[in-house]
Motif scaffolding. Structure first.
Motif, mmCIF file in Angstrom:
data_model
loop_
_atom_site.group_PDB
_atom_site.id
_atom_site.type_symbol
_atom_site.label_atom_id
_atom_site.label_comp_id
_atom_site.label_asym_id
_atom_site.label_seq_id
_atom_site.Cartn_x
_atom_site.Cartn_y
_atom_site.Cartn_z
ATOM 1 N N GLY A 150 46.562 -27.304 3.048
ATOM 2 C CA GLY A 150 46.182 -26.290 4.026
ATOM 3 C C GLY A 150 46.878 -24.967 3.785
ATOM 4 N N ILE A 151 48.167 -25.032 3.468
ATOM 5 C CA ILE A 151 48.918 -23.810 3.174
ATOM 6 C C ILE A 151 48.320 -23.123 1.950
ATOM 7 C CG2 ILE A 151 51.155 -22.897 2.414
ATOM 8 C CD1 ILE A 151 52.434 -25.261 4.030
ATOM 9 N N ALA A 152 48.076 -23.895 0.900
ATOM 10 C CA ALA A 152 47.518 -23.331 -0.334
ATOM 11 C C ALA A 152 46.113 -22.788 -0.098
ATOM 12 C CB ALA A 152 47.503 -24.395 -1.436
ATOM 13 N N ALA A 153 45.276 -23.550 0.610
ATOM 14 C CA ALA A 153 43.890 -23.141 0.838
ATOM 15 C C ALA A 153 43.809 -21.856 1.642
ATOM 16 C CB ALA A 153 43.117 -24.261 1.538
ATOM 17 N N GLN A 154 44.576 -21.754 2.713
ATOM 18 C CA GLN A 154 44.538 -20.537 3.530
ATOM 19 C C GLN A 154 45.038 -19.339 2.732
ATOM 20 O OE1 GLN A 154 43.028 -20.209 6.326
ATOM 21 N NE2 GLN A 154 43.620 -18.126 6.816
ATOM 22 N N THR A 155 46.058 -19.531 1.927
ATOM 23 C CA THR A 155 46.567 -18.446 1.090
ATOM 24 C C THR A 155 45.491 -17.989 0.110
ATOM 25 O OG1 THR A 155 48.815 -19.296 1.326
ATOM 26 C CG2 THR A 155 48.391 -17.811 -0.539
ATOM 27 N N ILE A 156 44.804 -18.938 -0.512
ATOM 28 C CA ILE A 156 43.730 -18.606 -1.454
ATOM 29 C C ILE A 156 42.612 -17.851 -0.743
ATOM 30 C CG2 ILE A 156 41.857 -19.631 -2.823
ATOM 31 C CD1 ILE A 156 43.957 -21.789 -3.682
ATOM 32 N N LEU A 157 42.218 -18.315 0.438
ATOM 33 C CA LEU A 157 41.123 -17.655 1.155
ATOM 34 C C LEU A 157 41.510 -16.249 1.617
ATOM 35 C CD1 LEU A 157 39.590 -20.630 3.152
ATOM 36 C CD2 LEU A 157 38.667 -19.492 1.127
ATOM 37 N N LEU A 158 42.748 -16.056 2.037
ATOM 38 C CA LEU A 158 43.199 -14.707 2.393
ATOM 39 C C LEU A 158 43.173 -13.793 1.165
ATOM 40 C CD1 LEU A 158 46.135 -15.602 4.801
ATOM 41 C CD2 LEU A 158 43.984 -14.481 5.432
ATOM 42 N N GLY A 159 43.598 -14.319 0.034
ATOM 43 C CA GLY A 159 43.533 -13.542 -1.213
ATOM 44 C C GLY A 159 42.106 -13.219 -1.596
ATOM 45 N N ALA A 180 34.901 -23.492 -1.441
ATOM 46 C CA ALA A 180 33.685 -22.845 -1.928
ATOM 47 C C ALA A 180 33.919 -21.344 -1.816
ATOM 48 C CB ALA A 180 32.489 -23.270 -1.082
ATOM 49 N N LEU A 181 33.640 -20.599 -2.881
ATOM 50 C CA LEU A 181 33.966 -19.173 -2.909
ATOM 51 C C LEU A 181 32.799 -18.338 -3.426
ATOM 52 C CD1 LEU A 181 37.436 -19.805 -4.471
ATOM 53 C CD2 LEU A 181 37.093 -18.787 -2.223
ATOM 54 N N GLY A 182 32.773 -17.102 -2.982
ATOM 55 C CA GLY A 182 31.780 -16.152 -3.453
ATOM 56 C C GLY A 182 31.760 -14.927 -2.565
ATOM 57 N N LYS A 183 30.767 -14.083 -2.782
ATOM 58 C CA LYS A 183 30.588 -12.895 -1.946
ATOM 59 C C LYS A 183 29.754 -13.310 -0.743
ATOM 60 C CE LYS A 183 29.579 -8.043 -1.966
ATOM 61 N NZ LYS A 183 30.707 -7.759 -1.131
ATOM 62 N N VAL A 238 39.561 -12.814 0.470
ATOM 63 C CA VAL A 238 39.095 -11.753 1.378
ATOM 64 C C VAL A 238 39.610 -10.395 0.897
ATOM 65 C CG1 VAL A 238 39.341 -10.816 3.720
ATOM 66 C CG2 VAL A 238 38.773 -13.225 3.385
ATOM 67 N N GLU A 239 40.864 -10.357 0.506
ATOM 68 C CA GLU A 239 41.449 -9.101 0.023
ATOM 69 C C GLU A 239 40.682 -8.556 -1.185
ATOM 70 O OE1 GLU A 239 45.950 -7.582 -0.483
ATOM 71 O OE2 GLU A 239 45.390 -9.207 -1.843
ATOM 72 N N LYS A 240 40.105 -9.463 -1.979
ATOM 73 C CA LYS A 240 39.354 -9.068 -3.179
ATOM 74 C C LYS A 240 37.862 -8.862 -2.910
ATOM 75 C CE LYS A 240 42.384 -11.189 -6.580
ATOM 76 N NZ LYS A 240 42.627 -9.941 -7.293
ATOM 77 N N GLY A 241 37.448 -8.951 -1.634
ATOM 78 C CA GLY A 241 36.045 -8.737 -1.301
ATOM 79 C C GLY A 241 35.188 -9.988 -1.354
ATOM 80 N N PHE A 242 35.828 -11.149 -1.462
ATOM 81 C CA PHE A 242 35.120 -12.419 -1.477
ATOM 82 C C PHE A 242 35.392 -13.152 -0.164
ATOM 83 C CE2 PHE A 242 35.765 -11.520 -6.029
ATOM 84 C CZ PHE A 242 34.453 -11.579 -6.459
ATOM 85 N N GLY A 243 34.859 -14.333 -0.052
ATOM 86 C CA GLY A 243 35.105 -15.187 1.094
ATOM 87 C C GLY A 243 34.902 -16.620 0.672
ATOM 88 N N GLY A 244 35.118 -17.526 1.605
ATOM 89 C CA GLY A 244 34.962 -18.920 1.240
ATOM 90 C C GLY A 244 35.019 -19.845 2.422
ATOM 91 N N CYS A 245 35.067 -21.115 2.096
ATOM 92 C CA CYS A 245 35.078 -22.154 3.111
ATOM 93 C C CYS A 245 35.886 -23.340 2.593
ATOM 94 C CB CYS A 245 33.645 -22.592 3.417
ATOM 95 S SG CYS A 245 33.493 -23.782 4.759
ATOM 96 N N MET A 246 36.790 -23.855 3.443
ATOM 97 C CA MET A 246 37.501 -25.091 3.118
ATOM 98 C C MET A 246 36.579 -26.251 3.440
ATOM 99 S SD MET A 246 41.272 -24.703 4.736
ATOM 100 C CE MET A 246 41.881 -23.054 5.055
#
Length: 189
Positions: free
Chosen positions: A102-111, A148-151, A113-121
């Protein structure tokens, strides 16, 4: 600002599939996760990056997309993720990792978003089939979570929790995705 990233970081399930996310971006996101806390500093999490279109297509049928939207089978072709990060635990380094995914996943998803992408755990998937499809050695690694990641191609809106207390997310006729949230004062004991 972290608050802005958190407020923009929603569970997106529909993407502009033709807007590809590349492997170097996924590596940068995993590098963020690498720097987070780890149970007993075991650093047991390992990551399988999936960016090739054929691999994404093979992984997709192994995923259950939205439990609260029982009549929705998941994103249509053209709206599927352009990349995935599979979070695994290296059992030789320790299986008592508690909340590390959970810690890793949330960190990845925040990163992301910062890069203009989004995702879902995604925790609901065919574990054995997904691991086999992606060539993961299940004797050594447990496949615990899929990102899952993408724009993002969808609008996600936060709404107040209704009086009946129903926390299930829902969509309207325009496919706007609504996520009920409790009030702050209802969370503080």
């Amino acid at each position: 600002m972290i608050k802005d990233l958190v407020y923009q970081c929603r569970s997106y399930r529909r993407f502009y599939e033709d807007c590809r996310i590349d492997e170097s971006t996924l590596k940068e996101l995993v590098d963020l996760a690498r720097m987070t806390a780890s149970t007993a500093n075991s650093q047991a999490l390992k990551y399988r990056l999936v960016v090739k279109e054929d691999e994404c297509a093979k992984l997709f049928p192994n995923i259950f997309w939205a439990g609260a939207l029982s009549d929705w089978p998941g994103p249509e072709e053209g709206e599927r993720p352009s990349g995935y990060i599979l979070i695994c635990c290296d059992q030789t380094l320790g299986s008592n990792k508690l909340w590390d995914e959970g810690i890793a996943a949330q960190t990845i998803l925040l990163g992301a978003v910062e890069k203009g992408f989004g995702g879902c755990m995604i925790g609901s998937f065919k574990r054995e089939e997904a691991a086999k499809t992606m060539g993961i050695d299940t004797k050594r690694y447990s496949l615990d979570l899929i990102l899952a990641l993408g724009k993002p191609k969808e609008t996600v809106k936060i709404v107040p929790l209704k009086e009946d207390g129903d926390v299930r997310y829902y969509r309207d006729e325009n496919q706007v995705h609504y996520v009920p949230k409790r009030k702050l004062e209802d969370l503080i004991i």
